[in-house]
Write an enzyme that holds these catalytic residues in place. Structure first.
Site, PDB file in Angstrom:
ATOM      1  N   SER A 113      33.736  39.193  41.980  1.00  0.00           N
ATOM      2  CA  SER A 113      34.168  38.749  43.303  1.00  0.00           C
ATOM      3  C   SER A 113      33.075  39.043  44.342  1.00  0.00           C
ATOM      4  CB  SER A 113      35.500  39.409  43.665  1.00  0.00           C
ATOM      5  OG  SER A 113      36.135  38.724  44.710  1.00  0.00           O
ATOM      6  N   HIS A 165      42.240  35.786  39.170  1.00  0.00           N
ATOM      7  CA  HIS A 165      41.011  36.282  39.795  1.00  0.00           C
ATOM      8  C   HIS A 165      40.641  37.689  39.329  1.00  0.00           C
ATOM      9  CE1 HIS A 165      37.861  36.499  42.771  1.00  0.00           C
ATOM     10  NE2 HIS A 165      38.375  37.599  43.298  1.00  0.00           N
ATOM     11  N   ASP A 169      42.372  31.153  38.390  1.00  0.00           N
ATOM     12  CA  ASP A 169      41.955  31.866  39.605  1.00  0.00           C
ATOM     13  C   ASP A 169      42.425  31.096  40.840  1.00  0.00           C
ATOM     14  OD1 ASP A 169      40.586  33.161  41.686  1.00  0.00           O
ATOM     15  OD2 ASP A 169      38.854  33.585  40.427  1.00  0.00           O
TER      16      ASP A 169
END
EC number: 3.1.1.23
Length: 337
Positions: A148, A306, A278
């Site tokens: 991320s 995610h 995601d």
């Protein structure tokens, strides 16, 4: 994120060896304390040691296991509002002969938080480089992993400091420019336009908002007890002002697409891992990266959102180990030619 905490009841009740009454009292009265005990326990069980290192007046906090050897060291960069312990669920499945280093990103957990710090992606890249030099981690090239926001930083780091990195794993990284926005990004833009920074979905302030964030970040629908949701919120609330400042910085014009602007400069072998479901960062980003990074491979995970490291720790660890083995064996073959 905080998804790995949801299994803590089995761990705490079955293996922590705490008296049952103490456990129940902690669960009901001090859930945030129980969460801290959970992380302490897992670090200890997995052999991860916590250390601090300073660059001038700036302190970095990190955990590590093992020592540098003939295999590349592995540096792991966590995501937004997380901390070094988010990797523990994956560390459990990594070989103990690997040298692992998990650092708290700038302003997170035990790493210095300063109002003067540059929290842009470039600023964070420079801080991580300072950390690397403090540990002399780049004495020989290391493998860099980021997820991320941490993946955003990792990708730009590999572009800016190519001699430091021998290979790269990007796990659903931020920082890419999509042709169309998904629902989550559309909502963020609406919040930015209305200046409603108190309502950022990734910065929960109530147990209900925490539950919604977990559902946003995970494909698996966990049933998390109210007390644990409250504990997760209690742990985060003192840091929410910082999280808002950081969030606004990394989605600013200066930082939002830094990985996109630098991805063609990444020359090391690169592994791209993404959850197909995601909802935060669209999985089409994997193909975007693969087309720009010549020496890359893509791994898409079914039934995964995610929070890849939390939802699929065993699979992610295996993919990482297999990737390192393939890159390492290729390097050895080249040396023999």
């Amino acid at each position: 994120m905080d998804l790995d905490v949801v299994n803590m009841f089995v761990i705490a009740g079955g293996t922590l060896a705490l008296p049952i009454l103490a456990f129940v009292a902690s669960f009901l009265l001090w859930p945030s304390a129980l969460i801290r005990i959970y992380y302490w326990y897992w670090r200890r069980t997995l052999g991860m040691q916590v250390r601090y290192v300073r660059h001038e007046d700036y302190q970095f906090c990190y955990s590590f296991r093992g020592r540098p050897g003939h295999k590349p060291s592995i540096l792991m960069l966590h995501g937004f509002s997380a901390h070094k312990d988010m990797w523990l669920s994956m560390v459990k499945f990594l070989p103990k002969n690997l040298h692992l280093v998990c650092v708290d990103m700038p302003g997170h957990e035990g790493t210095t938080r300063s109002s003067l710090d540059d929290l842009s992606i470039d600023g964070q890249v420079k801080r991580i480089h300072q950390f690397v030099e403090c540990l002399k981690l780049n004495k020989k090239p290391f493998h860099l992993v980021g997820t991320s926001m941490g993946g955003h930083v990792a990708g730009v780091y590999a572009a800016h400091y190519p001699s430091d990195v021998c290979s790269l794993s990007l796990v659903c990284p931020a920082g890419l420019q999509y042709s169309t926005d998904n629902k989550f990004v559309q909502r963020l833009k609406e919040l930015q336009e209305s200046a409603a920074v108190e309502k950022i979905p990734l910065i929960p302030t109530t147990p209900k908002e925490m539950s919604e964030m977990l559902q946003l970040c995970s494909y698996v629908r966990f049933k998390v007890p109210q007390q644990i949701l409250q504990g997760l919120v209690d742990v985060r609330i003192p840091h929410n002002t910082f999280y808002r400042k950081l969030f606004l910085e990394i989605v600013s014009e200066k930082s939002r697409y830094s990985l996109h602007q630098n991805m063609d400069k990444i020359k090391v072998p690169t592994q791209i891992i993404w959850g197909k479901q995601d909802q935060v960062l669209d999985v089409s980003g994997a193909d975007m990266l693969a087309k720009s990074i010549a020496n890359s491979q893509v791994e898409l995970l079914e039934n995964c959102g995610h929070s890849v490291v939390m939802e699929r720790p065993r699979k992610t660890a295996k993919l990482l180990v297999d990737f390192l083995a393939s890159v390492h064996s290729t390097d050895n073959s080249k040396k023999l030619d």
